[in-house]
Design an enzyme around this catalytic site. Structure first.
Site, PDB file in Angstrom:
ATOM      1  N   ASP B  10      15.305  -5.601   8.064  1.00  8.11           N
ATOM      2  CA  ASP B  10      15.752  -5.385   6.682  1.00  8.11           C
ATOM      3  C   ASP B  10      17.124  -6.012   6.512  1.00  8.11           C
ATOM      4  O   ASP B  10      17.826  -6.287   7.483  1.00  8.11           O
ATOM      5  CB  ASP B  10      15.808  -3.888   6.355  1.00  8.11           C
ATOM      6  CG  ASP B  10      16.240  -3.633   4.909  1.00  8.11           C
ATOM      7  OD1 ASP B  10      15.720  -4.335   4.011  1.00  8.11           O
ATOM      8  OD2 ASP B  10      17.110  -2.787   4.660  1.00  8.11           O
ATOM      9  N   SER B  11      17.512  -6.199   5.266  1.00 10.00           N
ATOM     10  CA  SER B  11      18.849  -6.706   4.979  1.00 10.00           C
ATOM     11  C   SER B  11      19.922  -5.673   5.301  1.00 10.00           C
ATOM     12  O   SER B  11      21.098  -5.979   5.300  1.00 10.00           O
ATOM     13  CB  SER B  11      18.942  -7.081   3.502  1.00 10.00           C
ATOM     14  OG  SER B  11      18.834  -5.916   2.709  1.00 10.00           O
ATOM     15  N   TYR B  42      20.825  -9.115   0.272  1.00 14.15           N
ATOM     16  CA  TYR B  42      20.151 -10.410   0.266  1.00 14.15           C
ATOM     17  C   TYR B  42      19.823 -10.865  -1.166  1.00 14.15           C
ATOM     18  O   TYR B  42      19.728 -12.052  -1.446  1.00 14.15           O
ATOM     19  CB  TYR B  42      18.827 -10.311   1.037  1.00 14.15           C
ATOM     20  CG  TYR B  42      18.939 -10.481   2.543  1.00 14.15           C
ATOM     21  CD1 TYR B  42      20.168 -10.408   3.204  1.00 14.15           C
ATOM     22  CD2 TYR B  42      17.800 -10.712   3.310  1.00 14.15           C
ATOM     23  CE1 TYR B  42      20.250 -10.556   4.581  1.00 14.15           C
ATOM     24  CE2 TYR B  42      17.872 -10.866   4.685  1.00 14.15           C
ATOM     25  CZ  TYR B  42      19.102 -10.787   5.320  1.00 14.15           C
ATOM     26  OH  TYR B  42      19.168 -10.938   6.677  1.00 14.15           O
ATOM     27  N   GLY B  43      19.609  -9.882  -2.035  1.00 10.10           N
ATOM     28  CA  GLY B  43      19.073 -10.163  -3.374  1.00 10.10           C
ATOM     29  C   GLY B  43      19.706 -11.306  -4.147  1.00 10.10           C
ATOM     30  O   GLY B  43      18.995 -12.125  -4.739  1.00 10.10           O
ATOM     31  N   CYS B  73      11.589  -5.042   3.862  1.00 11.34           N
ATOM     32  CA  CYS B  73      12.544  -5.587   2.897  1.00 11.34           C
ATOM     33  C   CYS B  73      11.748  -6.411   1.893  1.00 11.34           C
ATOM     34  O   CYS B  73      11.076  -7.375   2.268  1.00 11.34           O
ATOM     35  CB  CYS B  73      13.539  -6.480   3.644  1.00 11.34           C
ATOM     36  SG  CYS B  73      14.681  -7.384   2.575  1.00 11.34           S
ATOM     37  N   ASN B  74      11.814  -6.018   0.641  1.00  3.99           N
ATOM     38  CA  ASN B  74      11.056  -6.740  -0.369  1.00  3.99           C
ATOM     39  C   ASN B  74      11.558  -8.163  -0.579  1.00  3.99           C
ATOM     40  O   ASN B  74      10.770  -9.085  -0.773  1.00  3.99           O
ATOM     41  CB  ASN B  74      11.127  -5.985  -1.709  1.00  3.99           C
ATOM     42  CG  ASN B  74      10.185  -4.801  -1.766  1.00  3.99           C
ATOM     43  OD1 ASN B  74       9.055  -4.923  -2.202  1.00  3.99           O
ATOM     44  ND2 ASN B  74      10.632  -3.653  -1.295  1.00  3.99           N
ATOM     45  N   THR B  75      12.884  -8.332  -0.511  1.00  2.00           N
ATOM     46  CA  THR B  75      13.446  -9.659  -0.755  1.00  2.00           C
ATOM     47  C   THR B  75      12.974 -10.638   0.320  1.00  2.00           C
ATOM     48  O   THR B  75      12.519 -11.750   0.024  1.00  2.00           O
ATOM     49  CB  THR B  75      14.988  -9.588  -0.788  1.00  2.00           C
ATOM     50  OG1 THR B  75      15.383  -8.555  -1.693  1.00  2.00           O
ATOM     51  CG2 THR B  75      15.593 -10.897  -1.230  1.00  2.00           C
ATOM     52  N   GLU B 152      24.083   1.130   0.602  1.00  4.89           N
ATOM     53  CA  GLU B 152      24.762   0.647   1.807  1.00  4.89           C
ATOM     54  C   GLU B 152      26.141   1.293   1.983  1.00  4.89           C
ATOM     55  O   GLU B 152      26.599   1.485   3.095  1.00  4.89           O
ATOM     56  CB  GLU B 152      24.883  -0.890   1.785  1.00  4.89           C
ATOM     57  CG  GLU B 152      23.567  -1.638   1.982  1.00  4.89           C
ATOM     58  CD  GLU B 152      23.052  -1.647   3.434  1.00  4.89           C
ATOM     59  OE1 GLU B 152      23.855  -1.531   4.369  1.00  4.89           O
ATOM     60  OE2 GLU B 152      21.818  -1.740   3.606  1.00  4.89           O
ATOM     61  N   THR B 184      13.296  -1.552  -0.495  1.00  7.84           N
ATOM     62  CA  THR B 184      13.202  -0.390   0.408  1.00  7.84           C
ATOM     63  C   THR B 184      14.461   0.477   0.400  1.00  7.84           C
ATOM     64  O   THR B 184      14.459   1.576   0.939  1.00  7.84           O
ATOM     65  CB  THR B 184      12.880  -0.840   1.849  1.00  7.84           C
ATOM     66  OG1 THR B 184      13.833  -1.821   2.258  1.00  7.84           O
ATOM     67  CG2 THR B 184      11.475  -1.414   1.924  1.00  7.84           C
ATOM     68  N   HIS B 185      15.521  -0.027  -0.198  1.00  3.29           N
ATOM     69  CA  HIS B 185      16.710   0.830  -0.344  1.00  3.29           C
ATOM     70  C   HIS B 185      16.504   1.918  -1.404  1.00  3.29           C
ATOM     71  O   HIS B 185      17.155   2.958  -1.373  1.00  3.29           O
ATOM     72  CB  HIS B 185      17.927  -0.006  -0.769  1.00  3.29           C
ATOM     73  CG  HIS B 185      18.537  -0.823   0.329  1.00  3.29           C
ATOM     74  ND1 HIS B 185      17.934  -1.954   0.830  1.00  3.29           N
ATOM     75  CD2 HIS B 185      19.698  -0.675   1.033  1.00  3.29           C
ATOM     76  CE1 HIS B 185      18.713  -2.487   1.787  1.00  3.29           C
ATOM     77  NE2 HIS B 185      19.784  -1.720   1.925  1.00  3.29           N
TER      78      HIS B 185
END
Lengths: 266, 266
Positions: B10-11, B42-43, B73-75, B152, B184-185
Site C-alpha cells: 500500500d502507499s 500516491y493519489g 491500494c486502489n491507486t 496517515e 483502503t485508507h
C-alpha cells in the site's frame, strides 16, 4: 469479458442445487448443464468408471463452447477434478474445497460431519482436505447411499424418504455441530436433514459455497458475462442422458421456472 | 499447501484495513506488509511515478518469498495491477474488481457512488469495471484528496477531520444508495463517512471484499497455509518506508494487537 456460458456437470439432477444458487447470485450468466441421469447414481460405481463418465460429460460441455466447467457433483470431484483441471485450459471448479473451507469456518466445537455417496466417503477426500487446512478438526464421514435415488425419483416428500433420512443420519446425531452436505443432491432433502440432525447443527451446502468461488474466479480471470441493459435472461440449456420428463419436473420445481430440456446420448 | 506468507502493498497504512479483515477471516495465514508512507499519498502523483513505486514495492515483497501479492491500494491497482499480474507467476490481486462486484450486488436503485484518490477517480476505473458488468448503473465518482492525509497523520478523531469528510461528501449526499470506499485508507474514516452520507447508504469496503477473493484463490490454486494444531499465530512482518512510530501507533490501534514494524529503504 466473456459472454460464453458456464458449463455444469452432474451425475443427474443434484447439480441443479448449484445452478439455483448461481441464478440467484449471478443472474446474468448463461448456463449449459448436463446431467447423467441415465447412469445415476455414480456413488457406488468403481472409480475408473466414474472417471470415464466424467470425461464424457466434460467433452460434451466443451462442444458447447463453455468458458468454465463446474463439477456440480461431489463424486466426480473426488475422482476426477484434479486430473481434468490439470488438462484443460479453462478454469475447472469442484465443490469439495469450497465445502471444506466453509465447514472449517462454521464449526464451533471442531466436530464436522460429512455425508455423501459411497465413493465420496470412501475416497475420504473431505477429511483429507479439511485436515490439510485444520488438522485439529474431528471429521466423521457417513455414506448415505439411498439419498440420491430418492431425489432422482422425485420422492423427496414421501414418508419413506423421511424414514430413510432419519435412519441414515442416526449415527451422526449429537456428534457434530456442522454437517457438510457432500453431495449436490442433498440440499433437495435439506428440511428432512435439518430435522433429523436438530436445529442447532449448521448445514453446509457444498454447491452453494461453490458459487462464491465461481464469482471470484470470473472476476480474477476477467471472464464475466457482460450484463445487458435490460437484464435479459440468458438462454440456459439443460441436457440429460435419460428421459426429459423426470428431469424437467424436478428442475422446474427446484428452479421455480419453466426450463427446456433436451435428451442427449453421450 | 503453501506455508509462505501473503504479501500486501500500500502507499501507507490504508492496506491495514485489508489486513484486519484477513486476520479475521483467515487467521492462520502469515502476512508481509509494506507501506510506502514516506511517499504517501500516491493519489496526486503522475501515473508513471506510481507505476515505478508500485514495482519497487512488488520487488521488495518478492524478496520476502511471498506466495501471492495483494494490491491493498486502489491507486496502485488502477495504475499497475494488470501489468504486474501479467508479469508475475504468482497470483496478484487488486481491490477494484471485488469492490465493483460488491457494489453491483448491493445497489437497489442502480445509483453507485465511488470515492477515491485523485488518480483513482481520474483513471475512471471503477466506472469502467462496473459498466462492463452492468452498463445500466449510474456511477458518480468523487475524489477526496484530503482523506489519506487525515489517516496517515492519525487525525481521524479530530473535529477538522469531521468537517473535511462532511464538506467533501456533500456533492454525493442523496444521490447514491451505495458508496464504494475506493481507497483502503477510507474504512478508518467509516463512522464519519456513514454519518455524512446517512444511515441508509450502503458502504462497500473494497479491501474487505478483496479478502473473499484471497480466500477463494488460495483454495483454487491450493496454496493455503496449513493450520497448526495449536492455532498459533503466524509471525507477521510489517515494513514502512517512513518512521516506525506513526505506522505502529495506527497499526496497533487498528489491528487491536501489538505488532512489530521495521523501517526499510527501497
Amino acid at each position: 469479458m466473456d459472454n460464453r456460458p458456464i458449463g455444469f456437470l452432474d451425475s443427474g439432477v443434484g447439480g441443479l442445487t448449484v445452478v439455483r444458487e448461481l441464478m440467484r447470485q449471478l443472474p446474468h450468466e448463461e448456463i449449459v448443464y448436463i446431467g447423467d441421469s441415465a447412469r445415476t447414481p455414480y456413488g457406488p460405481r468403481p472409480a475408473e468408471q466414474i472417471r470415464q463418465y466424467t470425461w464424457e460429460l466434460v467433452r460434451f460441455l466443451l462442444t458447447k463452447n463453455v468458458k468454465m466447467i463446474v463439477f456440480a457433483c461431489n463424486t466426480a470431484t473426488a475422482v476426477a477434478w484434479e486430473e481434468v483441471k490439470e488438462k484443460l485450459d479453462i478454469p475447472v471448479l469442484g465443490v469439495i474445497l469450497p465445502g471444506s473451507s466453509a465447514a472449517i469456518k462454521s464449526t464451533v466445537k471442531g466436530k464436522i460431519g460429512v455425508i455423501g455417496t459411497a465413493m465420496t466417503v470412501q475416497s475420504d477426500i473431505y477429511k483429507q482436505k479439511i485436515h490439510l487446512l485444520a488438522p485439529q478438526m474431528e471429521v466423521t464421514s457417513l455414506a448415505c447411499p439411498k439419498f440420491v435415488s430418492i431425489v432422482e425419483s422425485n420422492e423427496i416428500s414421501s414418508s419413506v424418504a423421511k424414514k430413510i433420512v432419519y435412519d441414515s443420519l442416526a449415527p451422526l446425531v449429537g456428534r457434530v455441530d456442522t454437517l457438510v452436505l457432500g453431495c449436490t443432491h442433498y440440499p433437495l432433502l435439506r428440511p428432512l436433514i435439518q430435522n433429523a440432525m436438530g436445529e442447532k447443527v449448521k448445514l453446509i451446502d457444498s454447491g452453494a459455497e461453490c458459487v462464491r468461488d465461481i464469482s471470484v474466479l470470473l472476476n480474477y480471470f476477467q471472464i464475466n458475462r457482460r450484463r445487458e441493459l435490460t437484464d435479459q435472461k440468458g438462454s440456459h440449456r439443460f441436457y440429460t442422458t435419460a428421459g426429459i420428463t423426470g428431469f424437467k419436473t424436478i428442475a422446474d420445481n427446484w428452479l421455480d421456472q419453466k426450463i427446456s430440456v433436451e435428451h442427449v446420448t453421450l
